[in-house]
Design a protein around this motif. Structure first.
Motif, PDB file in Angstrom:
ATOM      1  N   ILE A 321       0.848  -1.204   0.000  1.00 21.74           N
ATOM      2  CA  ILE A 321       0.000   0.000   0.000  1.00 21.74           C
ATOM      3  C   ILE A 321       0.885   1.257   0.000  1.00 21.74           C
ATOM      4  O   ILE A 321       0.545   2.268  -0.625  1.00 21.74           O
ATOM      5  CB  ILE A 321      -0.980  -0.018   1.194  1.00 21.74           C
ATOM      6  N   ALA A 322       2.039   1.175   0.680  1.00 24.10           N
ATOM      7  CA  ALA A 322       2.982   2.311   0.683  1.00 24.10           C
ATOM      8  C   ALA A 322       3.463   2.603  -0.735  1.00 24.10           C
ATOM      9  O   ALA A 322       3.593   3.767  -1.131  1.00 24.10           O
ATOM     10  CB  ALA A 322       4.159   2.010   1.602  1.00 24.10           C
ATOM     11  N   ASP A 323       3.724   1.550  -1.503  1.00 22.25           N
ATOM     12  CA  ASP A 323       4.151   1.740  -2.897  1.00 22.25           C
ATOM     13  C   ASP A 323       3.047   2.423  -3.708  1.00 22.25           C
ATOM     14  O   ASP A 323       3.320   3.315  -4.514  1.00 22.25           O
ATOM     15  CB  ASP A 323       4.516   0.395  -3.532  1.00 22.25           C
ATOM     16  N   LEU A 324       1.786   1.999  -3.478  1.00 26.91           N
ATOM     17  CA  LEU A 324       0.663   2.640  -4.178  1.00 26.91           C
ATOM     18  C   LEU A 324       0.564   4.119  -3.781  1.00 26.91           C
ATOM     19  O   LEU A 324       0.358   4.993  -4.634  1.00 26.91           O
ATOM     20  CB  LEU A 324      -0.666   1.948  -3.826  1.00 26.91           C
ATOM     21  N   ALA A 325       0.725   4.371  -2.482  1.00 27.42           N
ATOM     22  CA  ALA A 325       0.615   5.747  -1.977  1.00 27.42           C
ATOM     23  C   ALA A 325       1.713   6.623  -2.571  1.00 27.42           C
ATOM     24  O   ALA A 325       1.451   7.753  -3.002  1.00 27.42           O
ATOM     25  CB  ALA A 325       0.680   5.743  -0.448  1.00 27.42           C
ATOM     26  N   ALA A 326       2.928   6.082  -2.606  1.00 24.65           N
ATOM     27  CA  ALA A 326       4.068   6.841  -3.150  1.00 24.65           C
ATOM     28  C   ALA A 326       3.828   7.180  -4.617  1.00 24.65           C
ATOM     29  O   ALA A 326       4.159   8.273  -5.089  1.00 24.65           O
ATOM     30  CB  ALA A 326       5.349   6.029  -2.981  1.00 24.65           C
ATOM     31  N   MET A 327       3.231   6.246  -5.313  1.00 25.56           N
ATOM     32  CA  MET A 327       2.940   6.428  -6.744  1.00 25.56           C
ATOM     33  C   MET A 327       2.025   7.647  -6.965  1.00 25.56           C
ATOM     34  O   MET A 327       2.181   8.381  -7.920  1.00 25.56           O
ATOM     35  CB  MET A 327       2.223   5.163  -7.217  1.00 25.56           C
ATOM     36  N   GLN A 328       1.055   7.822  -6.038  1.00 23.07           N
ATOM     37  CA  GLN A 328       0.136   8.962  -6.166  1.00 23.07           C
ATOM     38  C   GLN A 328       0.599  10.158  -5.343  1.00 23.07           C
ATOM     39  O   GLN A 328      -0.082  11.188  -5.281  1.00 23.07           O
ATOM     40  CB  GLN A 328      -1.283   8.557  -5.732  1.00 23.07           C
ATOM     41  N   GLY A 329       1.739  10.005  -4.668  1.00 24.75           N
ATOM     42  CA  GLY A 329       2.277  11.109  -3.873  1.00 24.75           C
ATOM     43  C   GLY A 329       1.405  11.488  -2.689  1.00 24.75           C
ATOM     44  O   GLY A 329       1.284  12.657  -2.340  1.00 24.75           O
ATOM     45  N   VAL A 330       0.767  10.478  -2.063  1.00 27.31           N
ATOM     46  CA  VAL A 330      -0.074  10.765  -0.894  1.00 27.31           C
ATOM     47  C   VAL A 330       0.502  10.059   0.336  1.00 27.31           C
ATOM     48  O   VAL A 330       1.191   9.048   0.197  1.00 27.31           O
ATOM     49  CB  VAL A 330      -1.546  10.326  -1.116  1.00 27.31           C
ATOM     50  N   PRO A 331       0.250  10.596   1.543  1.00 24.18           N
ATOM     51  CA  PRO A 331       0.815   9.955   2.738  1.00 24.18           C
ATOM     52  C   PRO A 331       0.161   8.596   3.007  1.00 24.18           C
ATOM     53  O   PRO A 331      -1.069   8.494   2.992  1.00 24.18           O
ATOM     54  CB  PRO A 331       0.500  10.938   3.870  1.00 24.18           C
ATOM     55  N   LEU A 332       0.993   7.616   3.282  1.00 25.96           N
ATOM     56  CA  LEU A 332       0.505   6.251   3.544  1.00 25.96           C
ATOM     57  C   LEU A 332      -0.524   6.243   4.674  1.00 25.96           C
ATOM     58  O   LEU A 332      -1.551   5.572   4.595  1.00 25.96           O
ATOM     59  CB  LEU A 332       1.689   5.339   3.894  1.00 25.96           C
ATOM     60  N   ARG A 333      -0.236   7.008   5.736  1.00 25.61           N
ATOM     61  CA  ARG A 333      -1.124   6.935   6.908  1.00 25.61           C
ATOM     62  C   ARG A 333      -2.541   7.420   6.585  1.00 25.61           C
ATOM     63  O   ARG A 333      -3.507   6.944   7.162  1.00 25.61           O
ATOM     64  CB  ARG A 333      -0.531   7.697   8.088  1.00 25.61           C
ATOM     65  N   ARG A 334      -2.669   8.343   5.631  1.00 28.52           N
ATOM     66  CA  ARG A 334      -4.012   8.786   5.237  1.00 28.52           C
ATOM     67  C   ARG A 334      -4.747   7.656   4.521  1.00 28.52           C
ATOM     68  O   ARG A 334      -5.946   7.448   4.705  1.00 28.52           O
ATOM     69  CB  ARG A 334      -3.959  10.009   4.314  1.00 28.52           C
ATOM     70  N   VAL A 335      -4.013   6.969   3.658  1.00 27.39           N
ATOM     71  CA  VAL A 335      -4.613   5.857   2.905  1.00 27.39           C
ATOM     72  C   VAL A 335      -5.102   4.786   3.874  1.00 27.39           C
ATOM     73  O   VAL A 335      -6.244   4.315   3.788  1.00 27.39           O
ATOM     74  CB  VAL A 335      -3.595   5.244   1.909  1.00 27.39           C
ATOM     75  N   LEU A 336      -4.234   4.435   4.830  1.00 31.52           N
ATOM     76  CA  LEU A 336      -4.581   3.372   5.778  1.00 31.52           C
ATOM     77  C   LEU A 336      -5.763   3.805   6.660  1.00 31.52           C
ATOM     78  O   LEU A 336      -6.706   3.037   6.859  1.00 31.52           O
ATOM     79  CB  LEU A 336      -3.368   3.027   6.651  1.00 31.52           C
ATOM     80  N   HIS A 337      -5.724   5.025   7.146  1.00 30.20           N
ATOM     81  CA  HIS A 337      -6.759   5.509   8.066  1.00 30.20           C
ATOM     82  C   HIS A 337      -8.148   5.442   7.421  1.00 30.20           C
ATOM     83  O   HIS A 337      -9.138   5.164   8.104  1.00 30.20           O
ATOM     84  CB  HIS A 337      -6.446   6.946   8.501  1.00 30.20           C
ATOM     85  N   ASN A 338      -8.217   5.694   6.128  1.00 27.09           N
ATOM     86  CA  ASN A 338      -9.518   5.718   5.454  1.00 27.09           C
ATOM     87  C   ASN A 338      -9.862   4.397   4.769  1.00 27.09           C
ATOM     88  O   ASN A 338     -10.859   4.308   4.051  1.00 27.09           O
ATOM     89  CB  ASN A 338      -9.554   6.864   4.435  1.00 27.09           C
ATOM     90  N   SER A 339      -9.040   3.383   4.979  1.00 25.07           N
ATOM     91  CA  SER A 339      -9.303   2.092   4.339  1.00 25.07           C
ATOM     92  C   SER A 339     -10.296   1.273   5.158  1.00 25.07           C
ATOM     93  O   SER A 339     -10.361   1.390   6.387  1.00 25.07           O
ATOM     94  CB  SER A 339      -8.000   1.305   4.167  1.00 25.07           C
ATOM     95  N   ARG A 340     -11.068   0.461   4.452  1.00 26.18           N
ATOM     96  CA  ARG A 340     -12.029  -0.436   5.095  1.00 26.18           C
ATOM     97  C   ARG A 340     -11.690  -1.865   4.722  1.00 26.18           C
ATOM     98  O   ARG A 340     -11.366  -2.131   3.560  1.00 26.18           O
ATOM     99  CB  ARG A 340     -13.441  -0.144   4.603  1.00 26.18           C
TER     100      ARG A 340
END
Ligand code: MN
Ligand code: MN
Length: 468
Positions: A321-340
């Protein structure tokens, strides 16, 4: 003249929760769809009996649906389908969504390892002119259930030069099979006094693999020698090669319909392939590009606590997921926090023969659909992720909107025992997660039982998560 409903009947309809079986609420088409879905599932669990075989099967299925190997250096856009094969024993399937990754992902996480017998590093020995493999059980088994049933051998030797030899014996017509012997009742007076847990002991799980000596000469261990000669001829291996091997003993029988009405499936390894298969199929069934990036995580090592670098205690999912986040230039923790996430794993089904271990008000019933398990753990909810009410509200709304047949249940009575799933490891990553899966009878036995309606309902539940 139509009889008026009493006020109590009207109020009951309004206030009581309905927990109706799939067959009462589904359409005829859905009933047929459930049966058809389970034919595919039966093929999967008959052909894939180990985590490695499941990973290979899932990889091939994904490729046939247009998934390509994930490249962390590539740029992906909405609708792209990728997979990550984690050391040949776990797989992440991913469909890139149209929304910003900051809005979170939708994950279904299931495990593809199942309780079994592994070979010890030095397994081969001869005793009194019979040859055996020493085994070490993996996961929570009831040892007595593994004696006197047909068993097969699956796995790999990785030779010193790195070459991998794949082994799968006992599944095809004409293959030999193997067995762990038990005592005859006539001579089991002492054994019959043991507790059930000790009926067959760990060091008695010895797999019988041969009895024919190499030749009738004066050397010792000629049965063992003959086995090694056969293995050397077929696989080019010597006794040393067992040191870098992963060889697993599993039941040799295929998945079959159970019951006159064919409503159930008996098979080895329902836990947890019965959720892994719906998770994968739901991802394949997504119509067009999903809004959120959707993942099916088919992981290993759940049965031994998710430790190890193919289990969800390790970093591999977070790093993906960190690799996906880096690809879009977004913070990993935001992605994880909003994931279900649905931690899709099985729960104990209510067994009328053993009602005493269940609280009937909070048990999962066969044919009542996918079961939501708010928390697992033992005693005072020790060692669990207890799902948030806010998240459960979203989940039940999504399930009801998509016509999922579902129920809610605990694993047995309070203080009766307990168990765990991967949910807590996802929760530790700050992902919203709840357990959901198929109720199982005879869980962890060599031959487990599920109802077809519940398998299909779990597929629909996974789809509902991906859609919402
Ligand atoms: Mn499980
Ligand atoms: Mn299990």
């Amino acid at each position: 003249m139509k009889e008026e409903k009493t006020e109590a009947a009207r109020l009951k309809e309004q206030l009581f929760r309905k927990n109706e079986p799939f067959q009462k609420t589904c359409t005829a088409e859905e009933d047929a769809a459930a049966d058809a879905f389970c034919e595919g599932y039966k093929r999967f669990i008959t052909e894939a009996k180990t985590e490695r075989e499941c990973a290979a099967w899932i990889k091939a299925a994904a490729e046939s649906h247009g998934f390509v190997p994930f490249d962390p250096a590539a740029q992906y856009s909405a609708g792209d389908k990728v997979y990550l094969l984690q050391r040949n024993k776990a797989v992440i399937l991913c469909v890139i969504g149209s929304a910003d990754l900051c809005e979170g992902t939708r994950i279904v996480a299931s495990h593809i390892d199942a309780p079994r017998l592994d070979l010890k590093p030095t397994p081969l020995y001869e005793q009194d002119e019979l040859a055996y493999f020493k085994t070490h059980y993996y996961g929570g088994i009831r040892k007595y259930q593994w004696a006197a049933i047909p068993l097969s051998l699956h796995g790999v030797f990785v030779k010193k030069d790195g070459a991998t030899v794949t082994v799968r014996i006992g599944e095809d017509a004409g293959d030999p099979q193997y067995v762990i012997t038990d005592l005859l009742p006539h001579l089991a007076k002492e054994q019959s006094q043991r507790t059930l847990a000790d009926g067959i002991k760990g060091e008695e799980l010895n797999l019988l693999i041969g009895s024919r000596p190499f030749k009738a000469d004066d050397e010792s261990e000629l049965v063992k020698l003959n086995i090694l000669k056969l293995l050397n001829e077929k696989y080019g291996v010597t006794e040393d090669d067992f040191l870098s091997a992963e060889l697993e003993i599993v039941p040799a029988f295929p998945a079959v319909d159970i019951g006159f009405d064919r409503s159930m499936i008996g098979a080895y390894g329902h836990d947890d392939r019965v959720c892994a298969y719906p998770a994968m199929e739901a991802l394949f069934a997504l119509d067009g590009t999903p809004t959120h990036t959707c993942l099916a995580v088919l992981t290993d090592k759940e049965e031994i606590g998710s430790m190890g670098n193919t289990g969800l205690e390790s970093a591999y999912l977070r790093d993906f997921i960190a690799d996906l986040a880096a690809m879009q230039g977004v913070p990993l923790r935001r992605v994880l926090h909003n994931s279900r996430c649905l931690s899709a794993d099985v729960n104990a089904g209510f067994d009328p023969t053993f009602p005493q271990v269940h609280d009937k008000h909070n048990a999962a019933f066969l044919n009542h659909g996918a079961v939501i398990t708010k928390y697992t753990g033992a005693r005072g909810k020790s060692g669990t992720s207890d799902a948030n009410a806010e998240f459960l509200s979203q989940i039940r709304a999504a399930f009801d909107a998509e016509g999922v047949c579902w129920q809610i249940g605990e694993m047995g009575k309070v203080d009766e025992g307990g168990g765990g799933t991967v949910a807590m490891f996802l929760a530790n990553m700050d992902i919203e997660v709840v357990d959901l899966g198929v109720p199982v009878l005879s869980m962890h036995a060599p031959f487990e039982l599920v109802a077809k309606a519940d398998v299909y309902s779990t597929f629909k539940a996974c789809l509902a998560l991906y859609h919402n």
